[in-house]
Design a protein around this motif. Structure first.
Motif, PDB file in Angstrom:
ATOM      1  N   GLU A  95       0.834  -1.200   0.000  1.00 58.44           N
ATOM      2  CA  GLU A  95       0.000   0.000   0.000  1.00 58.44           C
ATOM      3  C   GLU A  95       0.868   1.250   0.000  1.00 58.44           C
ATOM      4  OE1 GLU A  95      -3.299   2.316   2.764  1.00 58.44           O
ATOM      5  OE2 GLU A  95      -2.765   0.253   3.255  1.00 58.44           O
ATOM      6  N   ALA A  96       1.920   1.249   0.812  1.00 59.49           N
ATOM      7  CA  ALA A  96       2.819   2.403   0.861  1.00 59.49           C
ATOM      8  C   ALA A  96       3.465   2.646  -0.500  1.00 59.49           C
ATOM      9  CB  ALA A  96       3.878   2.197   1.939  1.00 59.49           C
ATOM     10  N   ARG A  97       3.844   1.579  -1.190  1.00 57.68           N
ATOM     11  CA  ARG A  97       4.467   1.724  -2.512  1.00 57.68           C
ATOM     12  C   ARG A  97       3.484   2.283  -3.542  1.00 57.68           C
ATOM     13  NH1 ARG A  97       9.439   0.423  -4.948  1.00 57.68           N
ATOM     14  NH2 ARG A  97       9.299   1.470  -6.948  1.00 57.68           N
ATOM     15  N   VAL A  98       2.246   1.816  -3.503  1.00 55.24           N
ATOM     16  CA  VAL A  98       1.220   2.309  -4.419  1.00 55.24           C
ATOM     17  C   VAL A  98       0.952   3.788  -4.146  1.00 55.24           C
ATOM     18  CG1 VAL A  98      -1.249   2.135  -4.973  1.00 55.24           C
ATOM     19  CG2 VAL A  98       0.163   0.069  -4.871  1.00 55.24           C
ATOM     20  N   LEU A  99       0.810   4.156  -2.879  1.00 61.01           N
ATOM     21  CA  LEU A  99       0.556   5.553  -2.530  1.00 61.01           C
ATOM     22  C   LEU A  99       1.745   6.443  -2.880  1.00 61.01           C
ATOM     23  CD1 LEU A  99      -1.361   5.058   0.825  1.00 61.01           C
ATOM     24  CD2 LEU A  99      -2.309   5.663  -1.413  1.00 61.01           C
ATOM     25  N   LYS A 100       2.959   5.910  -2.737  1.00 60.02           N
ATOM     26  CA  LYS A 100       4.160   6.663  -3.127  1.00 60.02           C
ATOM     27  C   LYS A 100       4.149   6.931  -4.635  1.00 60.02           C
ATOM     28  CE  LYS A 100       9.164   6.216  -3.327  1.00 60.02           C
ATOM     29  NZ  LYS A 100      10.225   5.219  -3.387  1.00 60.02           N
ATOM     30  N   ALA A 101       3.773   5.936  -5.418  1.00 53.13           N
ATOM     31  CA  ALA A 101       3.704   6.108  -6.874  1.00 53.13           C
ATOM     32  C   ALA A 101       2.652   7.148  -7.240  1.00 53.13           C
ATOM     33  CB  ALA A 101       3.401   4.773  -7.553  1.00 53.13           C
ATOM     34  N   MET A 102       1.500   7.093  -6.592  1.00 57.04           N
ATOM     35  CA  MET A 102       0.447   8.070  -6.887  1.00 57.04           C
ATOM     36  C   MET A 102       0.861   9.472  -6.453  1.00 57.04           C
ATOM     37  SD  MET A 102      -1.779   6.740  -8.657  1.00 57.04           S
ATOM     38  CE  MET A 102      -2.941   5.482  -8.993  1.00 57.04           C
TER      39      MET A 102
END
Length: 192
Positions: A95-102
């Protein structure tokens, strides 16, 4: 000796930093990815779903950083499948990686000037209506198809009992969907 659980549960930060797609995917490769993303969205993907989500997040970051031509596809793909690691199979690291990408999309593209009066992100539909986002991805992946063809496909597939205005109506153009401000808007809404 390899611990099977560790390999199966390996997260993005343990994988090679390079994106899985070193070059640009072809339209047929995009079609395969979009089909997999739709399976993830529908909940019946049989492959490495968390791996696919993290691969997409890595490609979003790489494409945004490079100003890549496929940023719209990767970003909207992550809008479609990112919720898997947040809601379907909660995973804090993923989740942290997805939010970082967004966040990278929003930071890099959010202040880009454009001449559009409105964007699809301005009237973001309910989560279940995002199922139709695959038509946008297919349109962006197939530059040889025109917008009218894609709009007719989307209209045929929409649920007949929908009372609301077709969210895609008048918005099936590559220009509006790939607009940096639209992508940033989707990224912002995703993170909220």
């Amino acid at each position: 000796m390899v611990n099977a659980d560790a390999v199966e549960d390996r997260h993005d930060d343990e994988a090679a930093p390079a994106p899985a797609w070193a070059g640009r995917p072809t339209p047929d490769e995009w079609a395969g990815l979009i089909a997999e993303w739709d399976e993830i969205r529908q909940g019946y993907h049989l492959g490495d779903t968390p791996g696919r989500v993290l691969e997409c997040a890595r490609n979003v970051e790489a494409s945004v950083a490079a100003g890549g031509p496929d940023t719209a596809l990767w970003t909207l793909g992550l809008v479609l499948i990112g919720p898997y690691v947040i809601y379907a199979r909660p995973d804090a690291a993923a989740e942290a990686r997805v939010l970082k990408a967004m966040s990278a999309v929003e930071r890099a593209l959010g202040e880009t000037p454009c001449a559009h009066d409105e964007h699809p992100c301005d009237d973001m539909p309910l989560d279940d209506e995002l199922d139709n986002l695959r038509y946008v991805l297919e349109m962006l992946a197939r530059p040889e198809r025109d917008a009218a063809h894609e709009a007719s496909l989307a209209d045929e597939e929409l649920r007949p009992d929908e009372d609301s205005e077709n969210w895609f109506e008048g918005r099936m153009t590559r220009e509006i969907w790939a607009c940096p401000r639209n992508l940033a808007g989707f990224a912002r809404a995703f993170a909220d």
